[in-house]
Design a protein around this motif. Structure first.
Motif, PDB file in Angstrom:
ATOM      1  N   GLN A 120       0.828  -1.219   0.000  1.00  0.00           N
ATOM      2  CA  GLN A 120       0.000   0.000   0.000  1.00  0.00           C
ATOM      3  C   GLN A 120       0.854   1.259   0.000  1.00  0.00           C
ATOM      4  O   GLN A 120       0.531   2.229  -0.676  1.00  0.00           O
ATOM      5  CB  GLN A 120      -0.940  -0.009   1.198  1.00  0.00           C
ATOM      6  N   THR A 121       1.945   1.251   0.770  1.00  0.00           N
ATOM      7  CA  THR A 121       2.779   2.456   0.882  1.00  0.00           C
ATOM      8  C   THR A 121       4.061   2.364   0.063  1.00  0.00           C
ATOM      9  O   THR A 121       4.695   3.383  -0.199  1.00  0.00           O
ATOM     10  CB  THR A 121       3.171   2.710   2.349  1.00  0.00           C
ATOM     11  N   ARG A 123       6.714   1.187   1.203  1.00  0.00           N
ATOM     12  CA  ARG A 123       7.801   1.215   2.191  1.00  0.00           C
ATOM     13  C   ARG A 123       8.370  -0.189   2.377  1.00  0.00           C
ATOM     14  O   ARG A 123       7.640  -1.169   2.383  1.00  0.00           O
ATOM     15  CB  ARG A 123       7.273   1.755   3.515  1.00  0.00           C
TER      16      ARG A 123
END
Length: 153
Positions: A120-121, A123
């Protein structure tokens, strides 16, 4: 030619007007030659390539190129790269959080670390195995059982 200790020469340069010869001769009764003071050339060492993880089992004959692989966690994780993992970790002596859960796509695993990414990010996390408690997957795992000699369970 009278070779004076290089440390005495340096001290006499640092403290002009003072003769530190006697002091240094008492502190360092031996005399060093310039060859002893200069660092020796170090010959480069031959580097041995890393061997695959695994242990030889005593009494088992090996065919060339084959080895017995033990079931290390990193090997299980490598067989499941690309799958979503939930990783449970604890961190001793941490006042902010003692335990933490990470969820992400398993990208890599080594002897001392796991790399996951949050889809989702975007990261990425490098997690240390020393903090690992356990890992769960929501799908079936790929698992390659270790090869053992006949009669060994």
């Amino acid at each position: 030619m009278n070779m004076q200790n290089p440390y005495i020469q340096l001290a006499n340069l640092q403290y002009p007007g003072y003769d530190t010869t006697q002091y240094y001769q008492q502190m360092m009764p031996y005399q060093m030659t310039p060859q002893q003071v200069m660092p020796q050339q170090v010959m480069p060492q031959q580097i041995t390539p890393m061997q695959p993880s695994g242990t030889m089992i005593p009494g088992m004959t090996q065919t060339p190129g084959a080895f017995v692989e033990e079931s290390y966690i990193e090997n299980i994780l490598r067989a499941n790269l690309g799958k979503v993992a939930t990783i449970y970790m604890t961190f001793e002596n941490n006042s902010q959080w003692n335990a933490k859960v990470f969820k992400g796509v398993l990208e890599a695993a080594g002897r001392d670390h796991i790399i996951i990414s949050d889809p989702q990010t975007g990261r990425r996390y490098v997690l240390l195995m020393v903090n690992l408690d356990y890992i769960t997957f929501d799908e079936e795992l790929n698992y390659i059982a270790p090869t053992l000699p006949p009669g060994v369970r």
